[in-house]
Design an enzyme around this catalytic site. Structure first.
Site, PDB file in Angstrom:
ATOM      1  N   HIS A  87       0.812  -1.230   0.000  1.00  0.00           N
ATOM      2  CA  HIS A  87       0.000   0.000   0.000  1.00  0.00           C
ATOM      3  C   HIS A  87       0.837   1.267   0.000  1.00  0.00           C
ATOM      4  O   HIS A  87       0.314   2.366  -0.223  1.00  0.00           O
ATOM      5  CB  HIS A  87      -0.931   0.009   1.218  1.00  0.00           C
ATOM      6  CG  HIS A  87      -2.324   0.451   0.895  1.00  0.00           C
ATOM      7  ND1 HIS A  87      -2.588   1.447  -0.019  1.00  0.00           N
ATOM      8  CD2 HIS A  87      -3.532   0.039   1.349  1.00  0.00           C
ATOM      9  CE1 HIS A  87      -3.889   1.642  -0.097  1.00  0.00           C
ATOM     10  NE2 HIS A  87      -4.487   0.794   0.707  1.00  0.00           N
ATOM     11  N   ARG A  88       2.141   1.172   0.227  1.00  0.00           N
ATOM     12  CA  ARG A  88       2.995   2.355   0.123  1.00  0.00           C
ATOM     13  C   ARG A  88       3.160   2.792  -1.331  1.00  0.00           C
ATOM     14  O   ARG A  88       3.455   3.961  -1.613  1.00  0.00           O
ATOM     15  CB  ARG A  88       4.380   2.066   0.734  1.00  0.00           C
ATOM     16  CG  ARG A  88       4.367   1.791   2.225  1.00  0.00           C
ATOM     17  CD  ARG A  88       5.722   1.340   2.711  1.00  0.00           C
ATOM     18  NE  ARG A  88       6.144   0.083   2.063  1.00  0.00           N
ATOM     19  CZ  ARG A  88       7.276  -0.558   2.338  1.00  0.00           C
ATOM     20  NH1 ARG A  88       8.116  -0.038   3.241  1.00  0.00           N
ATOM     21  NH2 ARG A  88       7.578  -1.688   1.731  1.00  0.00           N
TER      22      ARG A  88
END
Length: 419
Positions: free
Chosen positions: A390-391
């Site tokens: 998700h980064r």
């Protein structure tokens, strides 16, 4: 003639490794091809074989130490000259110190570990200095690469952090202890070096990478039929095509269409940095007698299907024969892990360290789905779960990537075209 054995360089990017295990003892002869030691890096545990016959005279670095590439770790002889004394003499109590004793302040100390079993990265000199100053390495923040603790870190900690309790100080009164919880009875065994490496790396990945997951199904009736037709041509001499090869091809075509998915997050600089790879490499999970490994198939995104199948088969053979090198694990942003042969509908996988996504592939299932008129139609579906970092990606981007993979599987003739 006495020769030195040095820490080998097992990959282009390798600068140091952990001497995980000695397989030959001092005084023991070995033959060409025998495994002398096991070296562990962040990517793999590798067995180092002898390239000629000889006798191991002595080891100068004990198991458990982190050693720079090129550092002497042992001495050996091709003809046995300089070999250690006979075993019975070595086992007798020594009447006096060895003519060449190791100084007390230079003896190697075992690599320290935290309470949870995680190894504390530190230099041998820092460990000796910490022992002399009574500093707990578990409380020290390292300033070296990957947080490695150096001598200066230990000396700074000695000035600002409490040291261990001195023998001259009164022992503190013990605090009340909670009742001891008995561990379950059973046989305990030490994990292999590969098992320990995999466990440590996946634990760190699950802890440090913010995973999110997307699940969907691909209708693969045409895909299975295409595979069967390709494999029916036994006179062509072309490699057999498996479901894994077709999924790899579909992921590769999706990477070509969405190069933004060929990126990884690098934690090394302060604050992190996004690294665009752009090479179309794809990891491929392989079940081996030593455990699960995920070597990287170079340029898989742009390989024709027959060549992709041949190179994937070659990589699988080398993995199962234990002939992979550290270079085989370098690069790649995504891995394909196909567990369909084990009767599973969906598989939610942990992202491999250093990558940004992994596609878990389940078994092909026969299910009834309604057609446009509401009548049941028998379908063959493949369950897919994309785990993503998700980064780097949001749900919309990752779902677009997954849908492109599904489109390739559901219209498989596209996989036969050059990317």
């Amino acid at each position: 003639m006495v020769r030195e054995l040095v820490m080998p360089k097992l990959g282009l990017t390798m600068t140091e490794g952990v001497l995980a295990e000695w397989r030959v003892s001092p005084g023991q002869p070995f033959r060409s091809g025998d495994v002398l030691l096991v070296v562990e890096t962040d990517k793999i545990a590798s067995e180092v074989e002898a390239d000629s016959d000889g006798v191991l005279i002595e080891t100068t670095i004990p198991a458990g130490e982190t050693v720079a590439v090129g550092t002497p770790i042992a001495r050996w002889s091709a003809d046995g000259a300089g070999a250690a004394p006979a075993p019975q003499a070595a086992e007798a109590p020594a009447a006096k110190p060895s003519p060449t004793p190791v100084a007390a302040n230079t003896r190697p100390l075992p690599a320290p570990v935290r309470a949870n079993g995680e190894r504390i990265l530190s230099t041998p000199l820092a460990r000796r200095r910490a022992e002399g100053l009574g500093v707990d390495l578990g409380t020290v923040t390292g300033s070296g690469p990957r947080g490695r603790i150096k001598v200066a870190d230990v000396e700074a900690a000695a000035q600002t952090r409490p040291a261990f309790q001195s023998a001259s100080q009164p022992a503190p009164q013990p605090e009340p202890q909670a009742p001891k919880i008995e561990t379950p009875a059973g046989e305990r065994s030490k994990p292999t070096t590969l098992q320990a490496t995999v466990a440590r790396r996946l634990t760190a990945a699950k802890r440090d990478v913010p995973h999110f997951y997307l699940a969907a199904e691909a209708e693969v009736t045409e895909l299975a039929a295409l595979r069967d037709r390709l494999n029916a041509d036994t006179e062509s001499g072309l490699p057999r095509i498996s479901m894994t090869h077709l999924v790899l091809a579909a992921v590769g075509r999706a990477l070509v269409a969405m190069p933004e998915m060929d990126r990884v997050w690098d934690d090394e600089p302060p604050g992190g940095v996004i690294l665009a790879l752009g090479r179309g490499d794809i990891g491929m999970a392989v079940d081996t007698p030593r455990g699960l490994v995920a070597p990287v198939l170079r340029g898989a995104a742009t390989l024709p299907l027959d060549r992709l199948a041949a190179e994937a088969a070659s990589l699988t053979r080398r993995a199962r024969d234990g002939r992979l090198t550290e270079e085989d694990f370098q690069g790649g942003a995504v891995t394909v892990s196909n567990a369909g042969m084990h009767n599973v509908t969906y598989m939610t996988s942990i992202i491999n360290p250093g990558q940004s996504s992994i596609l878990g592939v389940g078994s092909v299932r026969s299910v009834f789905r309604p057609d446009d008129a509401g009548a049941p139609v028998l379908k063959r579906e493949l369950g897919l779960v994309l785990s993503a970092d998700h980064r780097l990606f949001d749900g919309v981007t990752a779902l677009a990537f997954l849908n492109r993979i599904i489109a390739g599987l559901e219209r498989p003739l596209r996989l036969l075209r050059a990317p």
